[in-house]
Design a protein around this motif. Structure first.
Motif, mmCIF file in Angstrom:
data_model
loop_
_atom_site.group_PDB
_atom_site.id
_atom_site.type_symbol
_atom_site.label_atom_id
_atom_site.label_comp_id
_atom_site.label_asym_id
_atom_site.label_seq_id
_atom_site.Cartn_x
_atom_site.Cartn_y
_atom_site.Cartn_z
ATOM 1 N N ASP A 401 -42.323 54.980 34.243
ATOM 2 C CA ASP A 401 -41.390 55.126 33.219
ATOM 3 C C ASP A 401 -39.976 55.124 33.708
ATOM 4 O O ASP A 401 -39.518 55.158 34.686
ATOM 5 C CB ASP A 401 -41.409 56.416 32.715
ATOM 6 N N ASP A 419 -42.046 51.895 29.723
ATOM 7 C CA ASP A 419 -43.113 52.302 30.520
ATOM 8 C C ASP A 419 -43.785 50.966 31.051
ATOM 9 O O ASP A 419 -44.420 50.135 30.416
ATOM 10 C CB ASP A 419 -44.229 53.280 29.749
ATOM 11 N N HIS A 516 -44.986 50.407 22.204
ATOM 12 C CA HIS A 516 -44.411 51.712 22.590
ATOM 13 C C HIS A 516 -44.500 52.785 21.781
ATOM 14 O O HIS A 516 -44.474 52.483 20.260
ATOM 15 C CB HIS A 516 -42.933 51.779 23.164
ATOM 16 N N THR A 563 -42.121 58.508 26.037
ATOM 17 C CA THR A 563 -43.201 57.816 26.823
ATOM 18 C C THR A 563 -44.628 58.256 26.404
ATOM 19 O O THR A 563 -44.764 59.403 25.815
ATOM 20 C CB THR A 563 -42.952 57.401 28.116
ATOM 21 N N ASP A 616 -46.507 60.086 34.077
ATOM 22 C CA ASP A 616 -45.097 60.309 33.907
ATOM 23 C C ASP A 616 -44.553 60.677 32.797
ATOM 24 O O ASP A 616 -45.154 60.476 31.642
ATOM 25 C CB ASP A 616 -44.267 58.993 34.481
#
Length: 625
Positions: A401, A419, A516, A563, A616
């Motif tokens: 990330d 990401d 995303h 993310t 992450d």
């Protein structure tokens, strides 16, 4: 050594009772192999393929055999290893270790070397021969396979009382029997268990200081009255300064300080080193067998005036890492059984130190990469407050990330939350490519959609060049064609990218999402809606055309960008964003500041899964003032 046994046509193996792994030829490989085989035995017990009580000894033997075969390959082949294991019908366990250095035969000490001329390889294959029902070596073009077969339930114990983990039991390992009855004692299980347990203990340590501390605890007082470890690096060797021992142990703690001072005055050094540079001296004295060491009698008091001390070089991968010195009072020479056992232990200590240093180097490199891949500071935007949460799940490596918030000139500020597929160096390469290009294109005045178009083409071009380079390299070194898995993988990037332009009464935000999680817009009254539409990942489709959308952020409006570490946080079979879970959580943040919104979402994500996040996590909150 026998030839590898052929499989009979009637033999069938459950696909769940076998495994395969490819391991690097590094000091980390033996520990990884033990963990894989240990997990296999646990799985077989859970599935009822073997009885846990009856197979306990077989599992212990398998761990020791796998450790020795992989260690031997790491030390003497140094190539990538392939490890295969299986449980045969009837319960026998078979393991095969293949390396890519067929010219080097597996090393053993059956040639009858004298105790003070022991080779670097130790006596690991004698342990294999003792525990295995049969074992051998198969040579094929370009590879060598060392295999071992362990009977169901493990080997039979020798007659007599079960040995314990005392000095007598440790001395029972006779690498080359030198006294009557030594064969019987060598077959005793105490020393074999000691080595197996020491391997497990050392393999789990990633700090060389802790490795040296454990070394002393293993040796004193079990095998010696005192011991010391010197650690070396190339700077030490080139400077010619043996330095002070890293750690010193004595059965009596009151003697440690005085013994340390005595050892500092007489550090171990290679023999016949006159006129030879220190680094070359160390390479010449490149074996791990014992060498005599001067007895520090004055530091040990009246009862320790006489004794014997031996020095063992700690070597892994052909590189000197330090020296281990052991001493025992009142002896003219150490028993051969002890010298062989300490040599085998020293080999494990050296591998553990090498692994710890490799890990430390990786952590340092990762930390430097991480600092270079993220902005040093988040820009302050007039009329906008921002809050950021960034939590990589792997503290020792580059995260997949990333984020950025920077001025682009002409009253514009740009933000990005991305990401990368994967983690580690591959992810670092993509982030190191994407983030500078984002800034460059933004400052050149490109619109949001145009920035994504160009970044997508850049990733595709870079992946093509990398694949071509890999293919050329493979052809040049081996003449073989590129096969799937040989070259670099396609580099995918999900990205939320936007541009902010503050003006009287609010902030104009133009943004686009490429594969995303969609950004969410929170109004002061608690209303939540998505602020962009989904589009294709970057680095996937050639000539993809991206579009952007523009929204107005009025006073109190907040934009949440996350993310998939947030949306896909798991609790059993459920994810955090199931049923618009993220939107519901954000709706409850109405009236909060950007900092409080970020903190509440972070806490809700952590609490949802119960344990530590497995991915992450990054989230950015932008709020119009």
């Amino acid at each position: 050594m026998a030839a590898i046994p052929a499989q009979r046509e009637s033999e069938t193996y459950d696909c769940g009772a076998q495994g395969h792994a490819t391991l690097p030829g590094s000091p980390l490989a033996p520990g990884s192999a033990r963990a894989l085989v240990r997990a296999a035995f646990t799985q077989w017990c859970d599935r009822g393929l073997i009885d846990p009580e009856e197979s306990a000894q077989q599992a212990d033997d398998a761990m020791a055999v796998v450790s020795e075969l992989v260690t031997n390959a790491v030390v003497h082949a140094g190539t990538e290893l392939e490890v295969d294991w299986r449980l045969e019908e009837g319960g026998a366990f078979v393991v095969e270790v293949r390396d890519q250095h067929p010219a080097r035969a597996p090393r053993d000490s059956a040639g009858g070397e004298a105790p003070y001329d022991a080779p670097e390889h130790g006596r690991g294959l004698r342990l294999v021969a003792t525990l295995a029902e049969s074992w051998g070596v198969t040579y094929r073009t370009g590879t060598k396979t060392v295999w071992a077969r362990l009977p169901a339930g493990g080997r039979e114990e020798p007659d007599g009382p079960a040995p314990d983990h005392t000095l007598a039991a440790a001395e029972a390992l006779a690498p080359q029997p030198q006294r009557p009855g030594a064969d019987r004692d060598w077959l005793g299980r105490g020393a074999l268990s000691f080595l197996a347990e020491a391997s497990d203990l050392l393999a789990g340590q990633l700090d060389e200081t802790l490795v040296t501390a454990l070394t002393g605890q293993l040796i004193v007082p079990r095998l010696a009255d005192w011991c010391a470890v010197w650690l070396e690096d190339e700077a030490t060797l080139r400077g010619g300064d043996g330095g002070a021992p890293a750690r010193v142990w004595h059965a009596s703690e009151s003697r440690i300080e005085e013994l340390t001072r005595a050892l500092e005055k007489d550090p171990p050094c290679p023999r016949d080193g006159m006129g030879v540079p220190p680094l070359e001296q160390s390479r010449e004295w490149g074996r791990s067998g014992p060498e005599p060491y001067p007895w520090p009698g004055d530091a040990l008091g009246p009862q320790g005036a006489h004794g014997t001390a031996l020095a063992y070089r700690l070597i892994a991968g052909g590189r000197p890492l330090g020296t281990l010195v052991i001493g025992r009072c009142g002896l003219q020479r150490f028993p051969d059984e002890v010298t062989g056992l300490v040599e085998d232990l020293g080999r494990r200590v050296a591998l553990a130190i090498g692994a710890a240093r490799q890990y430390a180097r990786q952590v340092t490199i990762s930390a430097v990469l991480q600092r270079g891949l993220l902005p040093g500071a988040v820009a302050e935007i007039p009329g906008v407050s921002s809050a950021l949460v960034y939590e990589p799940c792997d503290k020792g490596g580059p995260s997949g990330d990333f984020y950025d918030l920077f001025p682009a000139g002409d009253g514009r500020w740009c933000f990005a939350v991305g990401d990368v597929q994967g983690k580690g160096p591959e992810a670092a390469v993509v982030i190191g490519l994407a983030r500078p290009w984002l800034r460059l294109l933004a400052r050149e005045g490109y619109r949001v959609a145009d920035v994504l178009d160009r970044l997508n083409q850049l990733l595709l071009d870079d992946a093509t060049e990398a694949a071509d380079a890999a293919a050329r390299a493979l052809v040049s070194v081996g003449g073989r064609p590129l096969v799937p898995g040989d070259g670099p993988q396609t580099r995918f990037l999900s990205l939320l990218y936007g541009e902010l332009t503050p003006h009287d009464g609010g902030v104009r935000c133009t943004l686009a999402s490429a594969g995303h999680p969609l950004p969410l817009l929170l109004r002061p009254d608690g209303e939540v809606r998505t602020a962009a539409r989904p589009q294709t990942l970057l680095g996937v489709v050639e000539d993809e055309t991206y579009t952007s959308e523009t929204i107005e952020l009025g006073p109190g409006d907040s934009l949440l960008c996350v993310t998939d570490g947030v949306t896909e946080r798991r609790s059993g079979s459920r994810q955090f964003d199931d049923g618009d879970g993220l939107a519901q959580a954000l709706s409850g943040c109405a009236g909060l500041s950007a900092d409080l919104i970020a903190e509440r979402i972070r806490r809700l994500v952590h609490d949802f899964g119960g344990g530590l996040p497995e991915d992450d996590l990054a989230l950015l909150v932008l709020q119009a003032e």
